[in-house]
Design an enzyme around this catalytic site. Structure first.
Site, PDB file in Angstrom:
ATOM      1  N   HIS A  60       0.974  -1.918  -0.122  1.00  0.00           N
ATOM      2  CA  HIS A  60       0.083  -0.033   0.076  1.00  0.00           C
ATOM      3  C   HIS A  60       0.922   1.273   0.028  1.00  0.00           C
ATOM      4  O   HIS A  60       0.031   1.826   0.260  1.00  0.00           O
ATOM      5  CB  HIS A  60      -1.158   0.033   1.069  1.00  0.00           C
ATOM      6  CG  HIS A  60      -1.893  -0.894   1.679  1.00  0.00           C
ATOM      7  ND1 HIS A  60      -3.280  -1.234   0.092  1.00  0.00           N
ATOM      8  CD2 HIS A  60      -2.375  -2.586   2.079  1.00  0.00           C
ATOM      9  CE1 HIS A  60      -3.741  -2.026   0.113  1.00  0.00           C
ATOM     10  NE2 HIS A  60      -3.339  -2.303   1.642  1.00  0.00           N
ATOM     11  N   ASP A  84      -3.423 -10.267  -2.419  1.00  0.00           N
ATOM     12  CA  ASP A  84      -3.594  -9.833  -1.428  1.00  0.00           C
ATOM     13  C   ASP A  84      -5.198  -9.525  -1.324  1.00  0.00           C
ATOM     14  O   ASP A  84      -5.443  -8.369  -2.561  1.00  0.00           O
ATOM     15  CB  ASP A  84      -3.298  -8.546  -0.785  1.00  0.00           C
ATOM     16  CG  ASP A  84      -3.371  -7.813   0.968  1.00  0.00           C
ATOM     17  OD1 ASP A  84      -4.850  -7.508   0.495  1.00  0.00           O
ATOM     18  OD2 ASP A  84      -2.564  -8.384   2.138  1.00  0.00           O
TER      19      ASP A  84
END
Length: 449
Positions: free
Chosen positions: A213, A252
């Site tokens: 991220h 993910d």
């Protein structure tokens, strides 16, 4: 003294000589009988305790090729493993969203990763891995392959404070977090270098904090530095003659928005993200986000509907992921191996089992063997179920090693999870996957076998 020793003291006496003449033959006879009895008893005990000889030669294991012997059967793949105790010391702040919410432990705590490591230890899988040591922290110049100097310096300064700091409101950290995050990046670089130098066939990096991220200028979603992105840039820079194109596959459950941002205009990096639609970050990872300029088409997003199970993920790999890899022809595959799409994860609404993660890992390893000489590294990202992350992670590592079913850890939760309704491919899920395949003009004929 024994009687015979006492007799020897008086050997000069007539009495003793007389006794020796009469007693010696009897003593010898008794001793012979005693020794014979001991021999018989010992022999009987050996016969009783001896293992019976097999009536037939042992059969080869079920995963051994027909006609193969122990000398000729394929050996397990040599898998590198990166783990440092300091990774477990990364400590985000306690979470409290309002005065009415009792403070609770941050989701990204050490327990899930430590339990995976411990499962590898007690199951002896750990003994079959190649432990990559020593691991050195990445330098600031390594970080600058992806991140701005201003952002790196901000993390350094906050990390030096006793109270730590934060990269964003949900990405908090304690003192010395920079050192641990740099060690995580260093472990990732060590893993890809070990594969390039043929010290190992592939590698799994069990590090904290996660990275996918984190964008070029900020952290987000528990991530400080983007481990997988730095590894990709490192490979392209250090091995320009061997590594010209890299594929990043991110399964993910949360969209790898940082990795997408970093490579959105880079035609040398294919980024494929399989994630839950609109989970985190909100509005990120849309089908229509496909890259820009010469890199148009090098970003592929598959936002699966909540409730997707093994059927949807397998169809995604068949229709999108594997065909995209085959068409791109990467020189190296990096995997953001988040384990938070499992049925037990508190931060998702997917229902995968450990066998689904095994399938994805096995598919990617096979693709790497066909496309890029087996060059592949898995980096641990998310996964927040203390009880189930260990079994999903172990399944990935077992698939990388090429272990047969009889050598693998038994998942005690598998039967329950597999019974959940909706595990098969649903029509609304296949529509999304087919839309992505059509947008990127991917066809079944380009699938990796």
């Amino acid at each position: 003294m024994y009687p015979t020793q006492r007799l020897s003291i008086h050997s000069n006496s007539k009495f003793s000589q007389s006794m020796k003449k009469r007693s010696t033959p009897k003593a010898i006879t008794l001793l012979s009988i005693l020794l014979a009895a001991v021999f018989i008893v010992t022999t009987c005990l050996e016969i009783v305790h001896a293992e019976p000889a097999p009536s037939n030669p042992p059969m080869p294991s079920s995963n051994q090729p027909h006609g193969a012997t122990d000398a000729t059967k394929p050996s397990p793949r040599k898998v590198g493993y990166v783990f440092e105790e300091m990774y477990m010391w990364h400590t985000p702040w306690i979470v409290q969203f309002s005065p009415l919410v009792q403070p609770f432990q941050h989701w990204e705590h050490a327990e899930t990763k430590r339990r995976l490591h411990n499962l590898l230890l007690v199951s002896k899988i750990y003994d079959k891995l190649t432990h990559l040591q020593p691991i050195h922290p990445a330098s600031a110049s390594d970080m600058e392959l992806v991140h701005t100097k201003e952002y790196i310096q901000s993390i350094q300064m906050q990390s030096a404070r006793m109270e730590g700091g934060f990269a964003d409101e949900e990405t908090t950290f304690s003192q010395y977090a920079y050192d641990i995050a740099a060690l995580a990046v260093g472990g990732t670089i060590s893993a890809v270098d070990s594969v390039m130098q043929k010290d190992v066939d592939s590698a799994y990096v069990l590090c904290r904090p996660p990275g996918h991220h984190a964008s070029s200028h900020t952290g987000e979603g528990f991530c400080i530095f983007n481990n997988v992105a730095i590894a990709a840039r490192h490979l392209l820079k250090k091995y320009p003659n061997d590594i010209k194109k890299i594929a990043i596959v991110d399964y993910d459950v949360h969209h790898g928005n940082g990795s997408e941002e970093i490579f959105y205009k880079d035609e040398n990096v294919l980024f494929v993200s399989v994630h839950q639609d609109s989970n985190f970050p909100t509005g990120s990872g849309k089908i229509q986000d496909i890259g820009e300029g010469s890199a148009k088409g090098s970003t592929i997003n598959i936002p699966l509907p909540p409730g997707s199970g093994g059927g949807a993920y397998r169809y995604t790999f068949e229709k999108v992921v594997l065909p995209a890899l085959k068409r791109f022809q990467p020189d190296f595959i990096l995997v953001s191996s988040g384990l938070d799409a499992s049925y037990a994860d508190p931060l998702s609404a997917m229902i995968l089992t450990s066998e689904d993660f095994r399938f994805m890992a096995s598919s990617l390893v096979n693709a790497s063997n066909e496309l890029c000489n087996g060059r592949i590294v898995f980096l641990h990202e998310g996964g927040y179920s203390e009880s189930y992350v260990p079994f999903c992670g172990a399944a990935v590592i077992e698939a990388m090693m090429g272990l047969g079913s009889e050598e693998c850890i038994k998942d005690p939760f598998l039967e329950e999870a597999a019974r959940w309704g909706g595990q098969g491919l649903q029509e609304h899920q296949s529509r999304v996957i087919d839309e992505v395949a059509a947008l990127h003009t991917l066809t079944d004929s380009s699938c990796v076998p």
